[in-house]
Design an enzyme around this catalytic site. Structure first.
Site, mmCIF file in Angstrom:
data_model
loop_
_atom_site.group_PDB
_atom_site.id
_atom_site.type_symbol
_atom_site.label_atom_id
_atom_site.label_comp_id
_atom_site.label_asym_id
_atom_site.label_seq_id
_atom_site.Cartn_x
_atom_site.Cartn_y
_atom_site.Cartn_z
ATOM 1 N N GLU D 39 -21.133 -12.858 -11.144
ATOM 2 C CA GLU D 39 -22.040 -13.764 -10.446
ATOM 3 C C GLU D 39 -21.245 -14.892 -9.801
ATOM 4 O O GLU D 39 -20.339 -15.453 -10.406
ATOM 5 C CB GLU D 39 -22.997 -14.370 -11.487
ATOM 6 N N HIS D 41 -19.974 -18.343 -8.860
ATOM 7 C CA HIS D 41 -19.918 -19.605 -9.598
ATOM 8 C C HIS D 41 -19.268 -20.677 -8.746
ATOM 9 O O HIS D 41 -18.460 -21.469 -9.249
ATOM 10 C CB HIS D 41 -19.125 -19.419 -10.901
ATOM 11 N N ASP D 50 -18.995 -15.868 -16.661
ATOM 12 C CA ASP D 50 -19.916 -15.761 -17.803
ATOM 13 C C ASP D 50 -19.425 -14.778 -18.864
ATOM 14 O O ASP D 50 -19.539 -15.038 -20.070
ATOM 15 C CB ASP D 50 -21.305 -15.324 -17.323
ATOM 16 N N HIS D 125 -24.934 -15.603 -20.014
ATOM 17 C CA HIS D 125 -25.565 -15.639 -18.672
ATOM 18 C C HIS D 125 -27.058 -15.881 -18.881
ATOM 19 O O HIS D 125 -27.761 -15.041 -19.451
ATOM 20 C CB HIS D 125 -25.301 -14.306 -17.959
ATOM 21 N N GLU D 127 -29.870 -15.753 -17.414
ATOM 22 C CA GLU D 127 -30.943 -14.843 -17.032
ATOM 23 C C GLU D 127 -31.037 -13.602 -17.930
ATOM 24 O O GLU D 127 -32.038 -12.875 -17.886
ATOM 25 C CB GLU D 127 -30.762 -14.404 -15.570
ATOM 26 N N HIS D 182 -24.800 -24.569 -13.855
ATOM 27 C CA HIS D 182 -24.233 -23.329 -13.315
ATOM 28 C C HIS D 182 -23.055 -23.717 -12.427
ATOM 29 O O HIS D 182 -23.254 -24.281 -11.359
ATOM 30 C CB HIS D 182 -25.273 -22.549 -12.523
ATOM 31 N N GLU D 187 -19.206 -25.161 -17.852
ATOM 32 C CA GLU D 187 -18.454 -23.940 -17.575
ATOM 33 C C GLU D 187 -17.054 -24.246 -17.047
ATOM 34 O O GLU D 187 -16.083 -23.573 -17.396
ATOM 35 C CB GLU D 187 -19.224 -23.066 -16.585
#
Lengths: 262, 262, 262, 262, 262, 262
Positions: D39, D41, D50, D125, D127, D182, D187
């Site tokens: 994904e 980032h 992630d 992650h 979701e 995010h 992170e």
């Protein structure tokens, strides 16, 4: 136009790909897909009765209208007690709904993609109907076939083409209803006409039509199905009745296809 | 025993979990699951007709037999032209076969796991039947419920409980067949009896019963469906007919459940 | 424009197909789909609480913005221990993920195909959210609805519209967090305002908010859920709080829809 | 006991089958399954962030508690705008819900069948969570694992183990909420600690946290996502913050596993 | 052109989204997807052997042709006795067909939608092939990618690129056939070259190649698989053989990709 | 024991349910399920070749070992370019993987539930194998059939029973490999022996074996398939070769079944 195909060919499986391509290119074409089941039909009829009958009717109609016949769906949806005695009976080898839907979707979709203009799904097993319908609907959705397309699919059960005259000729006033016509006079007579070597009338059991509740109960109460597995007895069946039914249905169905599909 | 539940409770959704648990522990219990559709029913009936009728019949039966009624399946399988005018009509909001099968499988399976002894699926939308059947069959397979279990599921469509006497009282000799009873006298009369505020008889259109082919054709030829969307006109409907039909069906269905389930 | 619909109509199921078609043809239209669950909510609230609340909020919003409300999804995804006590509790009757996804996909897809411009899925059951999202995403993919389309779907949970002011008015400084608001002050107050006959406050159990681990454990350790089944007690609930919450949420949500959808 | 495994082995993929069988036979064992995504980032973190973070945390926890770590789920559920910027962004390569559910179901189910006593699914992650949950639930159902079984599965997201103290140390009073974390400080700091060569801070973009609506809208309105693709800027990230977060989370998570699983 | 990417980047997971977008915009691009399994490979090789080998070959090929490598599919289809010893063996953690098909479909489909021109699925686990094929076929169907599109997907197993010369150099005249090359000389030599620390030759077991029937039997007769789990012994493996095989396969595969894809 | 069945019966579809039940009750029984395809086989062989050959071999084997033969799977998995020319060719009417898996699962599962002790799936279409395998595996899982059960399923492709001697007799030193044996000498010779009326050797096209890449490419580059659709020419086919192949395969396969199943 049938000179494009091998002599006398009516079955798609018996045609080679090159002549099929020519045939499809030669005008709008129809392929009939017979659907049956592997299902107990009492002690006097073979398990394959439904597929055999729909396949034979499809072949006769195809000859009349210049269509080809796809391989028969020889397995069908689960036998239900009120129309086939129940899925618990030995010999009955059935598909889940999603399997029959997927099979129909794939085959109908592929035929349309190959350029077949009209597909006719000809059902010979009562329980199949709605799942064939869903498979067709999904195939058309997949292919983006909408109302303004010149392609279409027809779905029918062959007994819906038995005329009032035929019914009377075969049953007089005693027609028990299609619901209990499982292993009864209609199927037995057709088999006597078409496949006499696969009917063992001496093994048939005499009994009144099954009286089943207005509901379906699951799990099935097994002894509500007559021991024969038939929902009505084949008493009064004859090859002559079978011939009459077969010829009338084939004639009317062929006429209907011509009227509808040109 | 109904003192275990909130006063007058007949709907599962209106009961709290603690009293439900007590009720289930108090003996073999029945839950009725009504199934309908969101489907056009002509200009004089609301889209929710099928679910409303099956829900009301379920509630009346439940009161008689001491059952509870689960939330109605308010969406159903695709409307077919020969029984509902077709899925292309605005307002008709349908489920794919696999969705309705899954919904039925999950709900029936969960009820049985919670200790409900008998589930009755009461159908009010013609096209649903086979998919409800498959969902039930899969739920029983999931749960390992076989013939020697004391749990069972019944499936029925309420019109199969309309008696010959009621038919004659309502239609005289002019019963057009269940297949074209979509937005016709049966449904309209029942709605006039049960939900008169949701019937607009002045908007009804007069026309003869639809004459549809013996086959289903997909995509649908739209103008084979009468402009009203009904397959037969509601002419002759009345709240009195509705009352008669409702009471007879409820009475006979309740009696059947008692006879079958104890 | 609402004169196109039956007087006072706010529910799709209560509209006839002909007036619906006119209404859809009269401009860009919105349909709201409420989603709930059949889930235990302690001894003082009914199983249908989630669907009842989302349905009532949807109806009030629809009245304000001139939308229609589809039938509520009365079954939802599995209750999870940390947000609903767990799926093992009697009364909780849940759907597998794929079922809820499919239901959402079919209904949203059908509404868009019928010409609905905006669909709003209004969630009232915490666990549903991601599965509703997936169903919407698949419906849009099916329909080829991409960013430049004027159709869209909104998804929201109604509690995300509770304002800080409302929270303070209802809870003071003791808001326990949405995660344990299951059968607690929010839901109980709303029910007291909207459906007081379905709340049995005398049956409510007093206990501190549940203290659950930071992980989900499966199978569930049942005694981590308070015996009431609620994750926080409804102490302090009142119809007045419910009215305040309801009116604020409806007002803000309606304003948001107008701002977003025009 | 770790002498049963290759020296220093913490990854299932790096162990041979024979020693694994011995290890499993030597007592109740735990396997941790990290779940990530591919994904976007932002411009300063790699697509695999992630999975990399959940994998590294899993390995550190496994060392402390004597567990093994399964291969990371390197693909995850669709990025949603409110938690990941949206699935339309280049680089984001996602799975449909049913795929992630099936992956989880198969892997968890197989581990339990092989004799693993405890499976811990460690999510990185946002979701993914509900789909991992469903996959676990189905695996347990498949395997007939009920509450009285000594096998169990835990599911958690690692950020739920960040303590209030860590939050304050890293953010002071400016914690923007997990929803917009995010590509932000959490992170980025963790990556600076664990994989400094894969962070390009000079490419980071400064911007305020994204202000997204309370609803999800589909299709996504692309320009609601900041051009960076991050929902909050990584300003203030440091390897030291990362170390602090990592060590605290690993310590507390390991302690929780020991307390829960023995 | 690789200056568009981070220095030395060959793995998609290690690239940030912004540079990826630039790279994709800079010309027709290729992404290689390695597919492996988590499967027992005897006492001398780790469970992750198949994914490790396909990943390493993919990376080396990618460097030569300027492609990127997606995260490896670390789980694969069920081990079959005739090619992998059987799925009953501890350590073997497999996916159902539908899961692997869905994983492939989603990942390949997403890459194509992002603008990747050519996807190469590089298989390292014998049993995967047909399911990878189906996943690719469905992704192309989903995306409407037909023969006149400039996008395409290649699928191959790396051992199909082992040349006759390499075979002779490694095996002399004793090549046992790919079917029993599970944990044998090919895989062991490649591992000795690429990951010597994960090979424990002293634990290898000597035995003749397995003699398995011409049929597959299910459930598996466990003792037809040699106790080692390997279908042929690694006797004669060496890092030098591994180097030779690796370099030849990488060279020829890279050349093939250039010739096919430009 | 075959006196329990109708005279000469070898096909399940031609047996009635009552005698089938007796036969199944009379000892451990075997049912063979032939699997084919509807697939182009060049201009000289019919589309149904694969199903026809597997069905005829199954029937001959069944006669020798006292088994019954289920209806042939007449539709198969998609034709792949390297083994069947490709799925784009007219006449090729294929199933998705999930459909063939489901068909196999349902039929194998039902046969085992009816009391069949051994099911043998006899494949005649190269591309089917792995999907038949998965269907069998799922059927056994559904039925809880584990290694200590006396029921089992065998899966094989008939060409794996062609002996080295037969190969040499038919091809001399020019055996091109099974991969390109599509419409070539093996299939043509078998058809000349078994169904000479469905072979049109005068329409066969002469060409060298197809030289296809080591990878599969999708979408297919159509002109890599020879215009005939065959991957090798049938030159040298004869009914005598067909007889030799047929008799040897039937003999060895029957012997193998007796040795394995008793």
């Amino acid at each position: 136009m049938s000179h494009l195909l091998p002599d006398g060919a009516v079955h798609l499986a018996a045609v080679d790909a090159h002549r099929l391509a020519q045939w499809l290119g030669g005008g709008p074409r129809t392929v009939i897909v017979p659907a049956g089941a592997l299902e107990q039909h009492g002690p006097h009829l073979p398990l394959g009765t439904d597929g055999l009958l729909s396949g034979r009717i499809a072949a006769a109609v195809a000859e009349r209208v210049g269509a080809l016949v796809a391989p028969t769906f020889t397995f069908g949806y689960k036998s239900q007690q009120k129309s086939g005695g129940g899925d618990h009976l030995t010999g009955t080898t059935s598909l889940d709904a999603q399997t029959l839907i997927a099979l129909t979707r794939d085959v109908v979709g592929s035929l349309l993609r190959q350029g077949v203009r009209h597909v006719v799904v000809l059902n010979g097993h009562y329980e199949n109907y709605q799942f064939l319908y869903e498979g067709i609907d999904l195939a058309l959705r997949d292919g983006g076939v909408t109302a303004d397309d010149d392609r279409c699919v027809l779905l029918l059960s062959y007994w819906d083409y038995v005329s009032a005259e035929s019914l009377e000729a075969v049953y007089g006033d005693d027609f028990p209803g299609w619901d209990v016509e499982h292993g009864g006079v209609l199927e037995t007579s057709l088999m006597l006409h078409l496949e006499p070597g696969s009917v063992w009338l001496d093994r048939a059991q005499e009994h009144p039509p099954a009286r089943l509740p207005r509901f379906d109960r699951l799990p099935v109460v097994a002894d509500r199905t007559p021991p024969s597995g038939c929902l009505s007895a084949p008493t009064g069946s004859s090859a002559e009745h079978g011939r009459l039914l077969f010829e009338q249905v084939v004639r009317d169905l062929a006429a209907d296809l011509v009227a509808e599909l040109g």
